[in-house]
Design an enzyme around this catalytic site. Structure first.
Site, PDB file in Angstrom:
ATOM      1  N   TRP A 319       1.156  -0.755   0.254  1.00  0.00           N
ATOM      2  CA  TRP A 319       0.257   0.030  -0.415  1.00  0.00           C
ATOM      3  C   TRP A 319       0.560   0.922   0.099  1.00  0.00           C
ATOM      4  O   TRP A 319       0.572   2.374  -0.770  1.00  0.00           O
ATOM      5  CB  TRP A 319      -0.271  -0.032   1.350  1.00  0.00           C
ATOM      6  CG  TRP A 319      -1.814   1.025   1.426  1.00  0.00           C
ATOM      7  CD1 TRP A 319      -2.920   1.583   0.538  1.00  0.00           C
ATOM      8  CD2 TRP A 319      -1.189   2.137   2.232  1.00  0.00           C
ATOM      9  NE1 TRP A 319      -3.013   3.056   1.326  1.00  0.00           N
ATOM     10  CE2 TRP A 319      -2.319   3.593   2.062  1.00  0.00           C
ATOM     11  CE3 TRP A 319      -0.206   2.784   2.815  1.00  0.00           C
ATOM     12  CZ2 TRP A 319      -2.304   4.265   2.397  1.00  0.00           C
ATOM     13  CZ3 TRP A 319      -0.605   4.006   3.625  1.00  0.00           C
ATOM     14  CH2 TRP A 319      -1.818   5.209   3.360  1.00  0.00           C
ATOM     15  N   HIS A 320       1.800   1.169   0.584  1.00  0.00           N
ATOM     16  CA  HIS A 320       2.879   2.782   1.011  1.00  0.00           C
ATOM     17  C   HIS A 320       3.979   2.808  -0.466  1.00  0.00           C
ATOM     18  O   HIS A 320       3.753   3.901  -1.055  1.00  0.00           O
ATOM     19  CB  HIS A 320       3.724   2.154   1.614  1.00  0.00           C
ATOM     20  CG  HIS A 320       3.595   2.263   3.524  1.00  0.00           C
ATOM     21  ND1 HIS A 320       2.544   0.938   4.152  1.00  0.00           N
ATOM     22  CD2 HIS A 320       4.001   3.288   4.250  1.00  0.00           C
ATOM     23  CE1 HIS A 320       2.485   1.713   5.263  1.00  0.00           C
ATOM     24  NE2 HIS A 320       2.728   2.652   4.992  1.00  0.00           N
ATOM     25  N   GLY A 321       3.340   1.908  -1.415  1.00  0.00           N
ATOM     26  CA  GLY A 321       4.562   2.577  -2.474  1.00  0.00           C
ATOM     27  C   GLY A 321       4.283   0.781  -3.588  1.00  0.00           C
ATOM     28  O   GLY A 321       4.638  -0.127  -3.750  1.00  0.00           O
ATOM     29  N   PHE A 466       2.165   8.137  -1.380  1.00  0.00           N
ATOM     30  CA  PHE A 466       2.258   6.957  -1.888  1.00  0.00           C
ATOM     31  C   PHE A 466       0.155   7.115  -1.298  1.00  0.00           C
ATOM     32  O   PHE A 466       0.078   6.160  -1.817  1.00  0.00           O
ATOM     33  CB  PHE A 466       1.600   7.055   0.206  1.00  0.00           C
ATOM     34  CG  PHE A 466       3.356   6.369   0.499  1.00  0.00           C
ATOM     35  CD1 PHE A 466       4.529   5.963  -0.397  1.00  0.00           C
ATOM     36  CD2 PHE A 466       3.560   7.039   1.963  1.00  0.00           C
ATOM     37  CE1 PHE A 466       5.454   5.967   0.512  1.00  0.00           C
ATOM     38  CE2 PHE A 466       5.250   7.122   2.672  1.00  0.00           C
ATOM     39  CZ  PHE A 466       5.942   6.365   1.700  1.00  0.00           C
TER      40      PHE A 466
END
Length: 466
Positions: A319-321, A466
């Site tokens: 989810w962060h990247g 993000f």
């Protein structure tokens, strides 16, 4: 517009002036909604349609879920709503990543990136949409039939770009009452905003200078400098995230709304589970309530529980990247959570590590796994770890004094929070508007922004990527 920019200060001042002139509550909702869309469009007006579309389908399908005559139709509408949110997130954020990973896996000559623009805040407003429709399906939230109120909920600009992830049950009840602003809330909000500004401009941006330079070429630096770079990033990412959250909370409070606290001194944690209760709290709670529990949680035996923990953190990392480095970071945290759960279940309390050692182990782990999170490439990660262990070839030393001072300030801040319970409210965030000593502290905050913001200027907030 960055919260720390002059453009934003003029934008927000004009908004407050307009809200002071217009007294009708419904009209104020329209004004803030229009301002929120203007705020988003200032980055790229072409992608404003995505935010509006995401809002409309979640609102409409929320009504379908609530009004569906059978359970099967309710479930079908919920699945469609979740799928649409995930499709939007997957296309805009991960399409290039999956294409390049597929080409690498099968040794296909690269056709080049698709060139898809990543919309600001898409990770946040899609997760917000998912939680809304799932809450309606579970029966924990009624669907909102007022479209303007729902659009306001989705687009409210303080939390739109980088959180906190605001859920309907905690924010919608505030929208049911008339739009109101009062002096105590405005004073408290301004104080929160200033705390966030100091955290970002004075602390995070000074640390960013050292972290960026050292992570850019870790092969040339000696072990001490690499540890300085890692500690700089450890402090930077916290002060950056905390700073944005506090500024968002402050802006909302000025307008009369409460947003949830998102960070609560995570580096004082005594184990990794406590860390995730303190770090990006709204994301941690979202992953627990809508992913971990959906996978089965701890209801299907120990092995399944550990698998669910690992899968939740792998997805949380992604989810962060769109990078395997983020997946690795999430996987390492998932593994640590599994080990922590095994440890707490099988080791008697009297035989566990004393608090200072537990804190040291937790902090060292959290700090070390920031390396793959920050490093731009796998090679940088391996080079950095070798250097930290004293196995690198670098000899350059860079004892960057501003970073050392800021690290000491953050350390003192956390130590004070842990050891002085009476100070915790003040150290975590100002609570009492108008007190003399607090006004002095805020004046010092303004002066520190003027004097110690880096001359190179402020950078964008980290969570924007993000």
């Amino acid at each position: 517009m960055l919260f720390t920019s002059i453009d934003f200060l003029f934008f927000f001042a004009a908004l407050l002036a307009l809200l002071a002139i217009v007294r009708n509550s419904r009209a104020r909702f329209w004004i803030v909604l229009a301002a929120s869309y203007l705020f988003y469009a200032a980055w790229d007006w072409r992608l404003l349609s995505l935010l509006v579309a995401c809002s409309l389908w979640n609102w409409a399908l929320g009504l379908v879920i609530e009004d569906a005559p059978t359970q099967s139709r309710r479930k079908a509408a919920m699945i469609i709503a979740v799928a649409l949110n995930l499709l939007a997130l997957g296309f805009f954020k991960y399409a290039d990543f999956f294409v390049s990973s597929f080409e690498t896996l099968f040794n296909i000559q690269s056709t080049g990136a698709l060139g898809i623009i990543l919309p600001l805040g898409i990770s946040f407003f899609t997760f917000q949409g998912i939680s809304y429709v799932v809450d309606i399906y579970r029966g924990t939230k009624k669907a909102t039939r007022d479209l303007v109120i729902f659009l306001f909920f989705k687009a409210f600009f303080p939390q739109l770009i980088a959180g906190p992830i605001v859920r309907a049950p905690e924010f919608m009840p505030q929208l049911a009452r008339p739009f109101r602003m009062n002096r105590p809330m405005m004073l408290l909000g301004a104080q929160y905003f200033l705390v966030g500004a100091v955290s970002k401009l004075v602390l995070a941006d000074n640390l960013a200078y050292a972290a960026d330079w050292i992570f850019a070429d870790p092969a040339k630096y000696d072990t001490a400098t690499l540890w300085l770079g890692l500690l700089s990033y450890t402090g930077q990412i916290y002060c950056d995230f905390f700073g944005y959250s506090m500024m968002a909370i402050g802006l909302a409070r000025i307008m009369g709304y409460r947003l949830p606290i998102n960070f609560r001194m995570p580096y004082v944690s005594l184990d990794i589970q406590e860390f995730w209760r303190r770090w990006h709290i709204t994301l941690s709670n979202w992953l627990r309530d809508y992913l971990y529990i959906a996978l089965g949680g701890n209801r299907k035996g120990a092995v399944r529980t550990y698998a669910n923990l690992g899968m939740t953190m792998l997805i949380g990392g992604l989810w962060h990247g769109a990078s395997w480095s983020f997946v690795l970071w999430g996987g390492l945290h998932g593994g640590a959570l599994i080990v922590n759960r095994l440890w707490s279940r099988h080791v008697p309390r009297e035989k566990r590590m004393p608090p200072p050692l537990a804190w040291a182990v937790t902090f060292l782990f959290v700090t070390l796994v920031w390396v793959p999170f920050r490093a731009p490439q796998w090679e940088t990660t391996t080079t950095y770890f070798r250097g930290l262990a004293g196995l690198g070839d670098g000899t350059a030393s860079w004892p960057y004094v501003p970073a050392i001072i800021v690290i000491a300030i953050i350390a003192g801040w956390h130590i004070g929070y842990r050891l002085a319970p009476r100070w915790r409210r003040s150290l975590a965030g100002f609570r009492h508007p108008g007190r003399f000593w607090q006004m002095g502290a805020l004046l010092a905050a303004v002066l520190s922004i003027i004097l110690f913001t880096p001359l190179s200027g402020t950078g964008p907030f980290i969570y924007f990527q993000f």
